[in-house]
Design a protein around this motif. Structure first.
Motif, mmCIF file in Angstrom:
data_model
loop_
_atom_site.group_PDB
_atom_site.id
_atom_site.type_symbol
_atom_site.label_atom_id
_atom_site.label_comp_id
_atom_site.label_asym_id
_atom_site.label_seq_id
_atom_site.Cartn_x
_atom_site.Cartn_y
_atom_site.Cartn_z
ATOM 1 N N PHE A 8 0.838 -1.113 0.143
ATOM 2 C CA PHE A 8 -0.109 0.003 -0.117
ATOM 3 C C PHE A 8 0.743 1.193 -0.003
ATOM 4 O O PHE A 8 2.160 1.191 0.199
ATOM 5 C CB PHE A 8 -0.841 -0.020 1.142
ATOM 6 N N ALA A 9 0.209 2.285 -0.266
ATOM 7 C CA ALA A 9 1.056 3.595 -0.592
ATOM 8 C C ALA A 9 1.849 3.995 0.717
ATOM 9 O O ALA A 9 1.448 4.000 1.840
ATOM 10 C CB ALA A 9 0.149 4.809 -0.808
ATOM 11 N N ALA A 65 4.342 -1.891 -5.168
ATOM 12 C CA ALA A 65 2.842 -1.733 -5.630
ATOM 13 C C ALA A 65 2.112 -0.547 -4.795
ATOM 14 O O ALA A 65 1.448 -0.715 -4.029
ATOM 15 C CB ALA A 65 2.123 -3.000 -5.314
ATOM 16 N N LYS A 66 2.541 0.676 -4.917
ATOM 17 C CA LYS A 66 1.959 1.900 -4.749
ATOM 18 C C LYS A 66 0.820 2.129 -5.645
ATOM 19 O O LYS A 66 0.874 2.534 -6.698
ATOM 20 C CB LYS A 66 2.727 2.982 -4.654
ATOM 21 N N PRO A 67 -0.308 2.068 -5.133
ATOM 22 C CA PRO A 67 -1.552 2.347 -6.105
ATOM 23 C C PRO A 67 -1.447 3.775 -6.635
ATOM 24 O O PRO A 67 -1.193 4.866 -6.012
ATOM 25 C CB PRO A 67 -2.716 2.223 -4.814
ATOM 26 N N ALA A 68 -1.680 4.020 -7.938
ATOM 27 C CA ALA A 68 -1.578 5.190 -8.520
ATOM 28 C C ALA A 68 -2.937 6.021 -8.397
ATOM 29 O O ALA A 68 -3.856 5.467 -7.902
ATOM 30 C CB ALA A 68 -1.486 4.955 -10.047
ATOM 31 N N PRO A 69 -2.791 7.327 -8.416
ATOM 32 C CA PRO A 69 -3.731 8.214 -8.069
ATOM 33 C C PRO A 69 -5.009 7.810 -9.284
ATOM 34 O O PRO A 69 -4.703 7.434 -10.196
ATOM 35 C CB PRO A 69 -3.341 9.612 -8.493
ATOM 36 N N TYR A 70 -6.304 8.118 -8.433
ATOM 37 C CA TYR A 70 -7.394 7.845 -9.532
ATOM 38 C C TYR A 70 -7.562 8.748 -10.414
ATOM 39 O O TYR A 70 -7.562 9.924 -10.243
ATOM 40 C CB TYR A 70 -8.677 7.646 -8.607
ATOM 41 N N PRO A 84 -6.241 -0.355 -4.168
ATOM 42 C CA PRO A 84 -5.345 -1.417 -3.225
ATOM 43 C C PRO A 84 -5.651 -2.715 -3.570
ATOM 44 O O PRO A 84 -6.830 -3.143 -3.775
ATOM 45 C CB PRO A 84 -6.055 -0.713 -1.870
ATOM 46 N N PHE A 85 -4.919 -3.587 -3.108
ATOM 47 C CA PHE A 85 -4.842 -4.866 -3.412
ATOM 48 C C PHE A 85 -6.209 -5.458 -2.920
ATOM 49 O O PHE A 85 -6.826 -6.586 -3.212
ATOM 50 C CB PHE A 85 -3.502 -5.561 -3.054
ATOM 51 N N PRO A 86 -6.406 -5.100 -1.511
ATOM 52 C CA PRO A 86 -7.622 -5.915 -0.983
ATOM 53 C C PRO A 86 -8.711 -5.539 -1.648
ATOM 54 O O PRO A 86 -9.585 -6.740 -1.445
ATOM 55 C CB PRO A 86 -7.666 -5.325 0.685
ATOM 56 N N VAL A 115 -4.807 -7.404 7.016
ATOM 57 C CA VAL A 115 -4.140 -6.682 5.984
ATOM 58 C C VAL A 115 -5.012 -5.333 6.030
ATOM 59 O O VAL A 115 -4.183 -4.115 6.081
ATOM 60 C CB VAL A 115 -3.985 -7.221 4.688
ATOM 61 N N ILE A 116 -6.222 -5.292 5.798
ATOM 62 C CA ILE A 116 -7.048 -4.134 5.865
ATOM 63 C C ILE A 116 -6.857 -3.198 7.184
ATOM 64 O O ILE A 116 -6.690 -1.935 7.090
ATOM 65 C CB ILE A 116 -8.459 -4.410 5.622
ATOM 66 N N TRP A 117 -6.948 -3.818 8.056
ATOM 67 C CA TRP A 117 -6.683 -3.031 9.620
ATOM 68 C C TRP A 117 -5.301 -2.319 9.437
ATOM 69 O O TRP A 117 -5.312 -1.181 9.860
ATOM 70 C CB TRP A 117 -6.528 -3.935 10.603
ATOM 71 N N HIS A 118 -4.123 -2.991 8.975
ATOM 72 C CA HIS A 118 -2.745 -2.407 8.790
ATOM 73 C C HIS A 118 -2.629 -1.437 7.564
ATOM 74 O O HIS A 118 -2.258 -0.346 7.994
ATOM 75 C CB HIS A 118 -1.716 -3.668 8.405
ATOM 76 N N PHE A 119 -3.712 -1.758 6.473
ATOM 77 C CA PHE A 119 -3.590 -0.777 5.621
ATOM 78 C C PHE A 119 -4.467 0.619 6.144
ATOM 79 O O PHE A 119 -3.788 1.967 6.007
ATOM 80 C CB PHE A 119 -4.610 -1.182 4.397
ATOM 81 N N ASN A 120 -5.512 0.440 6.924
ATOM 82 C CA ASN A 120 -6.133 1.639 7.599
ATOM 83 C C ASN A 120 -5.219 2.409 8.448
ATOM 84 O O ASN A 120 -5.390 3.634 8.611
ATOM 85 C CB ASN A 120 -7.203 1.025 8.450
ATOM 86 N N ARG A 121 -4.186 1.712 9.034
ATOM 87 C CA ARG A 121 -3.327 2.559 10.053
ATOM 88 C C ARG A 121 -2.229 3.545 9.284
ATOM 89 O O ARG A 121 -2.046 4.423 9.690
ATOM 90 C CB ARG A 121 -2.717 1.551 10.938
#
Length: 439
Positions: free
Chosen positions: A115-116, A122-127, A141-143, A429-435
């Motif tokens: 995640f970014a 794998a850094k998600p590109a801007p929408y 994001p991958f999830p 993974v999402i919990w970690h992503f959210n942090r």
């Protein structure tokens, strides 16, 4: 650093494609799923070996990680129980089944947490507006991508089930008590082994659909998901699995009371429409609940529970992983036939207690409660709506699996077990992503 480890962004993208393929295979075929998991694991180990000198982020909370490791160790130690009379069969099943669970959890944790700001690759590109669907998909994001794949395959599975009911292909011989249910002609199972497993799968699918309905702001998309939810519920009815009918009803009721209170009127409308449109076979199936012991299926399940309770009382430390089928004949007072093979006791919690003992059940419940705690925190304070929706779906899924698990043990099915642990890994993974992820 990339040059030092000989790992490229291309290899990471390939690993993530393997994980998406695993998600797609869960609802298709067990052999295909096992092969894909094995290939993904081999490649994942190769990439991890190249990166062995690179410090890895700690994704799992330490206490939860130790609980799961202790649960895994308990399962392995149970193979050496003196009651295990077929050590090769039990050991093979442990490594085949639990090996897939562990592999999926490790792969999702190791290669799905890109995640970014926290990944070298794998850094998600801007929408951007106007991009083709595939590019939008790859920039998410991958999830989110994995959830989309799980959703697409679920829709196909539901359509197959509905097609079985209306155009043939559903079972008309097995899993039907003709004496108690003379109007019941068939029970759909789609691409799953039997209607009860498919019914449990539909409860999981419905839980996450409801989670996303609760946060969707776009009216058109929300109504689209609502339509898909109605198809899932319709397919659930066609399974004629009474235990998971109750589980689905509890899920829907919890959803409108906790996550989407303005949906109460919709629920009443759907309930009235369902009551008006339900066929005689549905009402007859519901009527059997008034006299449970007169239905052979329900009577058998009550007997299974008595047998499992006796096993747990006699062996509180467990009888060993996969050993229930070999101990069952000693306690069988219902069939009284040693040729009857019973792989599990049709109750999730009693089955864990019977095979892994009371300590194993406590570890399992502690790990699950820890997951639920993370889900509650995400549902309340997630910075991303899709993360909040996933958390709500996880809570509803857990409720449905618990209610359904009283009368059946659908997680005994390997694909259902892989799905369950995959969703647990995604939650972490999402919990970690959210942090840590940037906005």
């Amino acid at each position: 650093m990339i040059e030092d480890t000989n790992v490229t962004a291309k290899e990471y993208r390939k690993m993530q494609k393997f994980l998406l393929l695993i998600a797609g295979c869960i609802a298709i075929d067990q052999t295909l799923l096992s092969v894909v998991i094995l290939l993904a694991l081999l490649m994942g180990l190769q990439v991890a070996w190249k990166e062995r000198s690179v410090p890895q982020l700690r994704v799992w909370p330490r206490h939860l990680k130790w609980l799961l490791l202790l649960l895994l160790a308990t399962g392995y130690v149970s193979l050496h129980n003196p009651l295990v009379t077929h050590p090769f069969d039990c050991t093979f099943n442990f490594f085949y089944v639990v090996g897939q669970y562990v592999s999926v959890v490790w792969l999702v944790t190791r290669f799905g947490n890109c995640f970014a700001g926290k990944s070298r690759f794998a850094k998600p590109a801007p929408y951007e507006e106007g991009l083709p669907f595939w590019k939008i998909f790859m920039r998410q994001p991958f999830p989110v991508r994995m959830l989309r794949v799980l959703g697409w395959v679920a829709v196909v599975s539901v359509l197959i089930g509905i097609g079985q009911h209306y155009f043939g292909g559903a079972t008309d011989a097995l899993w039907v008590d003709r004496e108690a249910n003379p109007l019941l002609r068939n029970r759909v199972f789609s691409s799953w082994e039997n209607p009860n497993i498919f019914s449990g799968y539909l409860c999981i699918v419905a839980a996450y659909i409801m989670g996303y309905i609760g946060v969707e702001k776009n009216s058109r998309k929300r109504w689209g998901m609502f339509g898909i939810l109605l198809l899932v519920i319709l397919c659930e009815v066609f399974t004629f699995s009474r235990g998971f009918w109750v589980a689905m009803a509890v899920e829907v009721l919890a959803f409108v009371l906790v996550f989407y209170r303005k949906g109460i009127l919709y629920l009443l409308g759907v309930a009235l429409a369902g009551a008006a449109l339900a066929g005689p076979a549905v009402w007859q199936r519901l009527n059997t609940l008034r006299h449970v012991t007169e239905d052979s299926s329900a009577a058998m399940r009550l007997a299974y529970l008595e047998i499992a309770q006796a096993v747990v009382e006699d062996h509180p430390l467990g009888i060993g992983w996969y050993n229930y089928r070999y101990v069952f004949p000693e306690y069988d007072f219902y069939f009284k036939n040693p040729d009857v093979i019973m792989y599990h006791c049709h109750n999730l919690f009693l089955n864990v207690a019977a095979e892994l003992g009371i300590p194993g059940l406590i570890l399992f419940l502690c790990a699950w409660f820890s997951m639920l705690y993370l889900a509650v925190k995400l549902a309340r304070k997630a910075r991303f709506l899709w993360a909040r929706a996933f958390a709500a779906g996880y809570l509803l899924m857990s409720l449905g699996v618990t209610i359904g698990g009283i009368g059946d043990h659908v997680l005994f099915n390997v694909r259902m077990g892989v799905l369950f642990w995959l969703l647990n890994a995604l939650l972490v993974v999402i919990w970690h992503f959210n942090r840590f992820a940037s906005e």
